[in-house]
Design an enzyme around this catalytic site. Structure first.
Site, PDB file in Angstrom:
ATOM      1  N   ALA A 123      -0.351   2.129  13.644  1.00 58.57           N
ATOM      2  CA  ALA A 123      -1.525   2.430  14.471  1.00 58.57           C
ATOM      3  C   ALA A 123      -1.122   2.238  15.926  1.00 58.57           C
ATOM      4  CB  ALA A 123      -2.680   1.498  14.104  1.00 58.57           C
ATOM      5  N   GLU A 141      -0.407  13.505 -22.945  1.00 58.59           N
ATOM      6  CA  GLU A 141      -0.452  14.370 -24.120  1.00 58.59           C
ATOM      7  C   GLU A 141      -1.104  13.689 -25.321  1.00 58.59           C
ATOM      8  OE1 GLU A 141       3.501  15.353 -21.968  1.00 58.59           O
ATOM      9  OE2 GLU A 141       2.114  13.661 -22.180  1.00 58.59           O
ATOM     10  N   ASP A 185       1.989 -12.040  12.564  1.00 58.35           N
ATOM     11  CA  ASP A 185       0.686 -11.746  11.967  1.00 58.35           C
ATOM     12  C   ASP A 185       0.397 -12.518  10.683  1.00 58.35           C
ATOM     13  OD1 ASP A 185       0.554  -9.898  14.007  1.00 58.35           O
ATOM     14  OD2 ASP A 185       1.045  -8.179  12.745  1.00 58.35           O
ATOM     15  N   CYS A 206       7.889  14.290 -22.346  1.00 60.90           N
ATOM     16  CA  CYS A 206       9.111  13.480 -22.421  1.00 60.90           C
ATOM     17  C   CYS A 206       9.812  13.646 -23.763  1.00 60.90           C
ATOM     18  CB  CYS A 206       8.792  12.012 -22.164  1.00 60.90           C
ATOM     19  SG  CYS A 206       7.724  11.251 -23.394  1.00 60.90           S
ATOM     20  N   TRP A 235      -6.600  -5.568  16.323  1.00 62.62           N
ATOM     21  CA  TRP A 235      -6.907  -4.328  15.625  1.00 62.62           C
ATOM     22  C   TRP A 235      -7.020  -3.169  16.597  1.00 62.62           C
ATOM     23  CZ3 TRP A 235      -5.819  -4.570  10.826  1.00 62.62           C
ATOM     24  CH2 TRP A 235      -6.052  -5.734  10.091  1.00 62.62           C
ATOM     25  N   THR A 293       6.991  -9.257  12.208  1.00 61.89           N
ATOM     26  CA  THR A 293       5.608  -8.985  11.798  1.00 61.89           C
ATOM     27  C   THR A 293       5.068 -10.126  10.955  1.00 61.89           C
ATOM     28  OG1 THR A 293       5.907  -6.587  11.861  1.00 61.89           O
ATOM     29  CG2 THR A 293       4.129  -7.413  10.478  1.00 61.89           C
TER      30      THR A 293
END
Length: 345
Positions: free
Chosen positions: A149, A46, A198, A70, A168, A194
């Site tokens: 994935a 605003e 990795d 707000c 990958w 993980t």
């Protein structure tokens, strides 16, 4: 209002803990001012939209804003006060602010000042825009997005993988998209295995944007001091069952081992973390699914077949949308939990 939403989206990933807000000022059917909230601590939408509006223009102007102005002092003054001071006669609001500090107070203040306030224009789209903000305030938990994935034959990783390397499954375009997702969320979460396998950085190095807060599940504090997640690239929170402490930018948070995920999410809420992107591994993802602690699931299916390895989590039930990413397939699933669209106060 559509223009407000488009402007607000420019702040995605940068406004936490604030919502995304866009504002447009119209006089005689022409836009004469507009703005969006760029970052917490900076002026709200605003302020940008109204800064060049004269007193004479304000008498004929209509302010459009996707979220209620707000009504409290934070790092900036209340926006409803600015609207009143400018002398506007009409304000169009897309949705009510769920934050208890606002929650209709801004609307009430403007109405009491004689301003005509119209509510609910493009309400559903405004709620969807700030789904994380609404879920956080109405459910007292972060908005959780699960992402993984999987191979063409349904594996999340090969059976044998050299430690410290990443196999990958998805293509480079999907991997860049994953970094964009990191930049959009408040935090990113992985499990201990993980990190050990990795050694990920969990940053947005392949996409412009702020690094998310890194969250790691490590009940017995087994992660090595040399792990990338303990570097100074971003704040890291390690949830465990043993200690509460802080060293530089790494925080250890102790939670009950018998209600670990619930304790984690409750603590993340207390820390003000509005959204979490959960990237794995398989066991961590399955735990979130089993406890129904998720709002969205994003599954990238690659073209490779692994034949043998770590099985991907079972796809949960929910509203599903599918699209192609230059060869890979992205499935997005929304949980059947109460929609943020039903939580507008």
């Amino acid at each position: 209002m559509n223009r407000c939403i488009s402007l607000a989206k420019k702040g995605l990933g940068n406004t936490y803990p604030n919502p995304m807000v866009g504002a447009v000022v119209v006089v005689n059917n022409k836009i004469v001012g507009e703005g969006w909230h760029r970052k917490a601590g900076t002026p709200h939408a605003e302020v940008y939209a109204l800064r060049t509006i004269s007193k004479e223009q304000a008498k004929e102007a209509t302010l459009y804003v996707n979220l209620e102005p707000c009504a409290h002092y934070g790092k900036t003054p209340p926006c409803c006060d600015l609207v009143i001071q400018k002398g506007l006669k009409k304000v169009v609001v897309g949705s009510v602010d769920p934050n208890p500090k606002v929650a209709g107070k801004g609307i009430k203040a403007m109405q009491q000042a004689g301003i005509d306030v119209i509510l609910g224009v493009q309400r559903e789209a405004c709620l969807e825009l700030n789904k994380r903000f609404y879920w956080f305030h109405n459910n007292k938990r972060p908005y959780v997005i699960l992402k993984w994935a999987e191979s063409a034959d349904g594996f999340i990783a090969p059976e044998q993988q050299k430690k410290g390397t990443i196999y990958w499954i998805s293509n480079k375009y999907s991997r860049q998209l994953a970094h964009q997702w990191r930049a959009e969320e408040h935090a990113i979460l992985v499990g201990r295995k993980t990190v050990q396998q990795d050694n990920p950085r969990l940053t947005t190095r392949h996409w412009p944007g702020k690094n998310p807060t890194r969250i790691v599940i490590d009940p017995e504090n087994k992660i090595a001091e040399t792990a990338h997640i303990k570097d100074d690239a971003a704040t890291t929170v390690i949830y465990n069952t043993e200690v509460d402490k802080k060293i530089n930018n790494v925080h250890w948070k102790k939670v009950d081992k018998n209600a670990f995920l619930e304790g984690l999410l409750n603590n993340a809420y207390k820390m003000g973390i509005q959204s979490i992107l959960v990237e794995g591994g398989a066991k961590t993802l399955e735990e979130f699914l089993a406890h129904q602690f998720w709002n969205e699931c994003r599954i990238v299916r690659g073209q490779k077949a692994i034949k043998k390895g770590v099985k991907a989590p079972d796809k949960p039930a929910g509203k599903e949308v599918e699209k192609t990413i230059v060869g890979d397939t992205l499935q997005t699933i929304r949980a059947k939990t109460p929609s943020v669209n039903a939580l507008d106060n």
